[in-house]
Design a protein around this motif. Structure first.
Motif, short mmCIF file in Angstrom:
data_model
loop_
_atom_site.label_atom_id
_atom_site.label_comp_id
_atom_site.label_asym_id
_atom_site.label_seq_id
_atom_site.Cartn_x
_atom_site.Cartn_y
_atom_site.Cartn_z
N LEU A 27 0.83 -1.20 0.00
CA LEU A 27 0.00 0.00 0.00
C LEU A 27 0.87 1.26 0.00
CD1 LEU A 27 -2.84 1.24 0.17
CD2 LEU A 27 -2.62 1.14 2.65
N LEU A 28 1.91 1.27 0.83
CA LEU A 28 2.81 2.42 0.87
C LEU A 28 3.53 2.61 -0.46
CD1 LEU A 28 4.34 2.21 4.45
CD2 LEU A 28 2.71 3.88 3.58
N LEU A 29 3.94 1.52 -1.08
CA LEU A 29 4.58 1.61 -2.39
C LEU A 29 3.62 2.17 -3.43
CD1 LEU A 29 7.05 1.00 -4.16
CD2 LEU A 29 6.05 -1.27 -4.56
N LEU A 30 2.38 1.70 -3.40
CA LEU A 30 1.38 2.20 -4.33
C LEU A 30 1.14 3.70 -4.12
CD1 LEU A 30 -0.74 1.63 -6.51
CD2 LEU A 30 -2.36 1.15 -4.67
N LEU A 31 1.00 4.13 -2.86
CA LEU A 31 0.80 5.55 -2.57
C LEU A 31 2.00 6.38 -3.01
CD1 LEU A 31 -0.92 5.43 0.93
CD2 LEU A 31 -1.93 6.12 -1.25
N THR A 32 3.21 5.85 -2.79
CA THR A 32 4.41 6.56 -3.21
C THR A 32 4.46 6.71 -4.72
OG1 THR A 32 5.59 5.69 -1.29
CG2 THR A 32 6.93 6.55 -3.09
N THR A 35 1.94 9.27 -5.79
CA THR A 35 2.40 10.62 -5.47
C THR A 35 3.46 11.08 -6.47
OG1 THR A 35 1.96 10.22 -3.14
CG2 THR A 35 3.41 12.05 -3.66
N ILE A 36 4.41 10.21 -6.77
CA ILE A 36 5.45 10.55 -7.74
C ILE A 36 4.84 10.81 -9.12
CG2 ILE A 36 7.43 9.62 -9.00
CD1 ILE A 36 8.23 8.22 -6.38
N GLY A 37 3.90 9.98 -9.50
CA GLY A 37 3.23 10.17 -10.79
C GLY A 37 2.44 11.47 -10.85
N ALA A 38 1.73 11.78 -9.77
CA ALA A 38 0.95 13.01 -9.74
C ALA A 38 1.86 14.23 -9.77
CB ALA A 38 0.07 13.04 -8.49
N ARG A 39 2.96 14.16 -9.03
CA ARG A 39 3.90 15.28 -9.02
C ARG A 39 4.53 15.48 -10.40
NH1 ARG A 39 8.54 16.78 -4.69
NH2 ARG A 39 9.31 18.55 -5.86
N ALA A 40 4.90 14.38 -11.05
CA ALA A 40 5.48 14.47 -12.39
C ALA A 40 4.47 15.06 -13.37
CB ALA A 40 5.95 13.10 -12.85
N TRP A 41 3.23 14.61 -13.28
CA TRP A 41 2.20 15.13 -14.18
C TRP A 41 1.98 16.61 -13.95
CZ3 TRP A 41 -2.81 17.07 -13.38
CH2 TRP A 41 -3.55 17.24 -14.54
N LEU A 42 1.90 17.03 -12.67
CA LEU A 42 1.72 18.45 -12.38
C LEU A 42 2.91 19.28 -12.85
CD1 LEU A 42 0.07 18.39 -8.85
CD2 LEU A 42 -0.97 19.12 -10.99
N GLY A 43 4.11 18.76 -12.66
CA GLY A 43 5.30 19.47 -13.15
C GLY A 43 5.27 19.63 -14.66
N TRP A 44 4.85 18.60 -15.35
CA TRP A 44 4.74 18.68 -16.81
C TRP A 44 3.69 19.70 -17.22
CZ3 TRP A 44 0.51 16.82 -19.81
CH2 TRP A 44 0.72 16.91 -21.19
#
Length: 97
Positions: A27-32, A35-44
């Motif tokens: 679960l923690l890996l999935l959340l991480t 989060t990384i995916g969402a941050r990358a998408w927002l940065g893009w």
């Protein structure tokens, strides 16, 4: 015979804890990853929109400069109209008392 449990209680408890820890780690890996995916998408998205925002800010600065210039011209026009009215009053002698 079916009532006899051959698996020791401490081994069963350890196995259950390992299963729970594995689930929590997953679960923690999935959340991480999310989060990384969402941050990358927002940065893009921010990188894509940044030139448009900068263009709008430059247009706003240009509009402010034009607005200041227009206000100055309007004030000057009011002064010229007042002078014109005074000159027309001098030309028209009937207005004088």
């Amino acid at each position: 015979m079916a009532d006899i449990d051959l698996i020791p209680a401490d081994y069963a408890a350890l196995r259950q804890w390992r299963r729970r820890l594995t689930q929590i780690a997953s679960l923690l890996l999935l959340l991480t990853l999310m989060t990384i995916g969402a941050r990358a998408w927002l940065g893009w998205r921010i990188a894509v929109e940044r030139p448009a925002v900068e263009a709008l800010l430059e247009a706003d600065k240009a509009a402010q400069a034009r607005r200041t210039q227009l206000n100055g011209l309007n004030n000057r026009s009011l002064g010229v109209n007042a002078q014109l009215t005074a000159l027309q009053g001098w030309r028209d002698g009937s207005r004088w008392p």
